[in-house]
Design a protein around this motif. Sequence first.
Motif, PDB file in Angstrom:
ATOM      1  N   ASP A   1       0.842  -1.188   0.000  1.00  0.00           N
ATOM      2  CA  ASP A   1       0.000   0.000   0.000  1.00  0.00           C
ATOM      3  C   ASP A   1       0.889   1.255   0.000  1.00  0.00           C
ATOM      4  O   ASP A   1       1.901   1.307   0.713  1.00  0.00           O
ATOM      5  CB  ASP A   1      -0.893  -0.035   1.247  1.00  0.00           C
ATOM      6  N   GLU A   2       0.519   2.238  -0.786  1.00  0.00           N
ATOM      7  CA  GLU A   2       1.312   3.458  -0.880  1.00  0.00           C
ATOM      8  C   GLU A   2       1.519   4.119   0.479  1.00  0.00           C
ATOM      9  O   GLU A   2       2.620   4.570   0.795  1.00  0.00           O
ATOM     10  CB  GLU A   2       0.673   4.447  -1.856  1.00  0.00           C
ATOM     11  N   GLN A   3       0.466   4.196   1.281  1.00  0.00           N
ATOM     12  CA  GLN A   3       0.588   4.832   2.597  1.00  0.00           C
ATOM     13  C   GLN A   3       1.552   4.056   3.494  1.00  0.00           C
ATOM     14  O   GLN A   3       2.356   4.646   4.212  1.00  0.00           O
ATOM     15  CB  GLN A   3      -0.788   4.954   3.277  1.00  0.00           C
ATOM     16  N   GLU A   4       1.490   2.721   3.443  1.00  0.00           N
ATOM     17  CA  GLU A   4       2.420   1.906   4.228  1.00  0.00           C
ATOM     18  C   GLU A   4       3.860   2.150   3.785  1.00  0.00           C
ATOM     19  O   GLU A   4       4.764   2.240   4.616  1.00  0.00           O
ATOM     20  CB  GLU A   4       2.078   0.423   4.095  1.00  0.00           C
ATOM     21  N   LEU A   5       4.073   2.247   2.487  1.00  0.00           N
ATOM     22  CA  LEU A   5       5.425   2.505   1.992  1.00  0.00           C
ATOM     23  C   LEU A   5       5.946   3.840   2.501  1.00  0.00           C
ATOM     24  O   LEU A   5       7.087   3.932   2.963  1.00  0.00           O
ATOM     25  CB  LEU A   5       5.439   2.489   0.456  1.00  0.00           C
ATOM     26  N   VAL A   6       5.124   4.868   2.404  1.00  0.00           N
ATOM     27  CA  VAL A   6       5.540   6.189   2.863  1.00  0.00           C
ATOM     28  C   VAL A   6       5.874   6.142   4.352  1.00  0.00           C
ATOM     29  O   VAL A   6       6.895   6.695   4.785  1.00  0.00           O
ATOM     30  CB  VAL A   6       4.456   7.250   2.564  1.00  0.00           C
ATOM     31  N   GLU A   7       5.055   5.480   5.149  1.00  0.00           N
ATOM     32  CA  GLU A   7       5.317   5.378   6.587  1.00  0.00           C
ATOM     33  C   GLU A   7       6.626   4.642   6.854  1.00  0.00           C
ATOM     34  O   GLU A   7       7.422   5.052   7.699  1.00  0.00           O
ATOM     35  CB  GLU A   7       4.158   4.676   7.291  1.00  0.00           C
ATOM     36  N   ARG A   8       6.859   3.539   6.148  1.00  0.00           N
ATOM     37  CA  ARG A   8       8.085   2.761   6.348  1.00  0.00           C
ATOM     38  C   ARG A   8       9.327   3.545   5.926  1.00  0.00           C
ATOM     39  O   ARG A   8      10.416   3.316   6.446  1.00  0.00           O
ATOM     40  CB  ARG A   8       8.024   1.456   5.562  1.00  0.00           C
TER      41      ARG A   8
ATOM     42  N   GLY B   1      18.610   4.335   5.352  1.00  0.00           N
ATOM     43  CA  GLY B   1      19.816   3.908   4.663  1.00  0.00           C
ATOM     44  C   GLY B   1      19.579   3.671   3.181  1.00  0.00           C
ATOM     45  O   GLY B   1      20.438   3.177   2.479  1.00  0.00           O
ATOM     46  N   ARG B   2      18.384   4.027   2.722  1.00  0.00           N
ATOM     47  CA  ARG B   2      18.052   3.888   1.297  1.00  0.00           C
ATOM     48  C   ARG B   2      18.251   5.258   0.650  1.00  0.00           C
ATOM     49  O   ARG B   2      17.487   6.182   0.897  1.00  0.00           O
ATOM     50  CB  ARG B   2      16.606   3.425   1.138  1.00  0.00           C
ATOM     51  N   PRO B   3      19.254   5.370  -0.199  1.00  0.00           N
ATOM     52  CA  PRO B   3      19.595   6.696  -0.722  1.00  0.00           C
ATOM     53  C   PRO B   3      18.510   7.353  -1.548  1.00  0.00           C
ATOM     54  O   PRO B   3      18.462   8.575  -1.630  1.00  0.00           O
ATOM     55  CB  PRO B   3      20.845   6.436  -1.577  1.00  0.00           C
ATOM     56  N   LEU B   4      17.620   6.585  -2.158  1.00  0.00           N
ATOM     57  CA  LEU B   4      16.572   7.191  -2.971  1.00  0.00           C
ATOM     58  C   LEU B   4      15.316   7.511  -2.162  1.00  0.00           C
ATOM     59  O   LEU B   4      14.360   8.040  -2.701  1.00  0.00           O
ATOM     60  CB  LEU B   4      16.231   6.284  -4.161  1.00  0.00           C
ATOM     61  N   ALA B   5      15.335   7.172  -0.860  1.00  0.00           N
ATOM     62  CA  ALA B   5      14.194   7.498  -0.001  1.00  0.00           C
ATOM     63  C   ALA B   5      14.576   8.511   1.073  1.00  0.00           C
ATOM     64  O   ALA B   5      13.794   9.405   1.383  1.00  0.00           O
ATOM     65  CB  ALA B   5      13.636   6.245   0.660  1.00  0.00           C
ATOM     66  N   ASP B   6      15.750   8.351   1.643  1.00  0.00           N
ATOM     67  CA  ASP B   6      16.174   9.277   2.692  1.00  0.00           C
ATOM     68  C   ASP B   6      16.219  10.687   2.124  1.00  0.00           C
ATOM     69  O   ASP B   6      16.628  10.907   0.991  1.00  0.00           O
ATOM     70  CB  ASP B   6      17.535   8.874   3.252  1.00  0.00           C
ATOM     71  N   ASP B   7      15.771  11.616   2.896  1.00  0.00           N
ATOM     72  CA  ASP B   7      15.704  13.025   2.495  1.00  0.00           C
ATOM     73  C   ASP B   7      14.684  13.292   1.385  1.00  0.00           C
ATOM     74  O   ASP B   7      14.701  14.354   0.782  1.00  0.00           O
ATOM     75  CB  ASP B   7      17.079  13.559   2.064  1.00  0.00           C
ATOM     76  N   SER B   8      13.828  12.309   1.109  1.00  0.00           N
ATOM     77  CA  SER B   8      12.750  12.527   0.143  1.00  0.00           C
ATOM     78  C   SER B   8      11.446  12.748   0.888  1.00  0.00           C
ATOM     79  O   SER B   8      11.195  12.107   1.903  1.00  0.00           O
ATOM     80  CB  SER B   8      12.582  11.306  -0.770  1.00  0.00           C
ATOM     81  N   ASP B   9      10.642  13.651   0.374  1.00  0.00           N
ATOM     82  CA  ASP B   9       9.344  13.858   1.012  1.00  0.00           C
ATOM     83  C   ASP B   9       8.341  12.845   0.468  1.00  0.00           C
ATOM     84  O   ASP B   9       8.624  12.077  -0.449  1.00  0.00           O
ATOM     85  CB  ASP B   9       8.855  15.294   0.828  1.00  0.00           C
ATOM     86  N   ARG B  10       7.168  12.872   1.058  1.00  0.00           N
ATOM     87  CA  ARG B  10       6.103  11.917   0.715  1.00  0.00           C
ATOM     88  C   ARG B  10       5.822  11.892  -0.783  1.00  0.00           C
ATOM     89  O   ARG B  10       5.732  10.840  -1.389  1.00  0.00           O
ATOM     90  CB  ARG B  10       4.844  12.307   1.510  1.00  0.00           C
ATOM     91  N   GLU B  11       5.686  13.052  -1.374  1.00  0.00           N
ATOM     92  CA  GLU B  11       5.350  13.132  -2.803  1.00  0.00           C
ATOM     93  C   GLU B  11       6.468  12.582  -3.679  1.00  0.00           C
ATOM     94  O   GLU B  11       6.201  11.933  -4.693  1.00  0.00           O
ATOM     95  CB  GLU B  11       4.990  14.560  -3.198  1.00  0.00           C
ATOM     96  N   ALA B  12       7.713  12.830  -3.315  1.00  0.00           N
ATOM     97  CA  ALA B  12       8.833  12.315  -4.102  1.00  0.00           C
ATOM     98  C   ALA B  12       8.883  10.786  -4.044  1.00  0.00           C
ATOM     99  O   ALA B  12       9.140  10.123  -5.052  1.00  0.00           O
ATOM    100  CB  ALA B  12      10.150  12.914  -3.607  1.00  0.00           C
ATOM    101  N   ILE B  13       8.617  10.226  -2.856  1.00  0.00           N
ATOM    102  CA  ILE B  13       8.596   8.762  -2.704  1.00  0.00           C
ATOM    103  C   ILE B  13       7.473   8.177  -3.553  1.00  0.00           C
ATOM    104  O   ILE B  13       7.676   7.204  -4.290  1.00  0.00           O
ATOM    105  CB  ILE B  13       8.447   8.380  -1.213  1.00  0.00           C
ATOM    106  N   LEU B  14       6.291   8.768  -3.452  1.00  0.00           N
ATOM    107  CA  LEU B  14       5.154   8.257  -4.224  1.00  0.00           C
ATOM    108  C   LEU B  14       5.368   8.404  -5.727  1.00  0.00           C
ATOM    109  O   LEU B  14       4.991   7.514  -6.494  1.00  0.00           O
ATOM    110  CB  LEU B  14       3.862   8.960  -3.795  1.00  0.00           C
TER     111      LEU B  14
END
Length: 182
Positions: free
Chosen positions: A112-119, A125-138
């Motif tokens: 689920d998208e919301q679960e991913l954003v929460e996790r 330690g994931r370079p493409l997620a750390d320092d990314s906001d919710r919209e960038a992750i989605l």
Amino acid sequence: MVPGHSEWKRNLLLVGFMGAGKTTLGGILSKRCRLDFVDTDQLITEQFGLSVADIFSRYGENAFRVAETELLRNLAARCRHSVIATGGGMVLKDENWRVMRQIGPVVFLRADEQELVERLSSATGRPLADDSDREAILERYRQRLPCYLRADLVVETKNQAPLEVVDAILGGLERVNPKWLF
């Protein structure tokens, strides 16, 4: 390997976005089916002697993607009776898909998208997620979604306990191809 299922001579690959549970579920699935467990990100970090974040920082994302493809080729040549958890971006290259199909059936763990954003909302330690906001992750997830959907089987993980997801994977694989019995 599970006794009585001698026709299972291939591997099973898990794909999905970062934080989808590929490593966790892969470990559970491998124990349940008495298969080896391989985590491609772990093997790459061992190869480089660096974390994924440090590989990205020092050598760039492209070097990591090249290492992923080389690792897949090696796994295709030597890996048998294994559950393989892939990195979240493994699905981005057509060449990787060709090799993954040689290795075994591919299962997309659709979280689920919301679960991913929460996790992924805290430092992971994931370079493409750390320092990314919710919209960038989605946005990244939605860009990759068509690639994930190329899998042989899509398993929804929302509101499912890990053992329920494992049952869904095993049942789904048997429905897709009866030779994929466990």
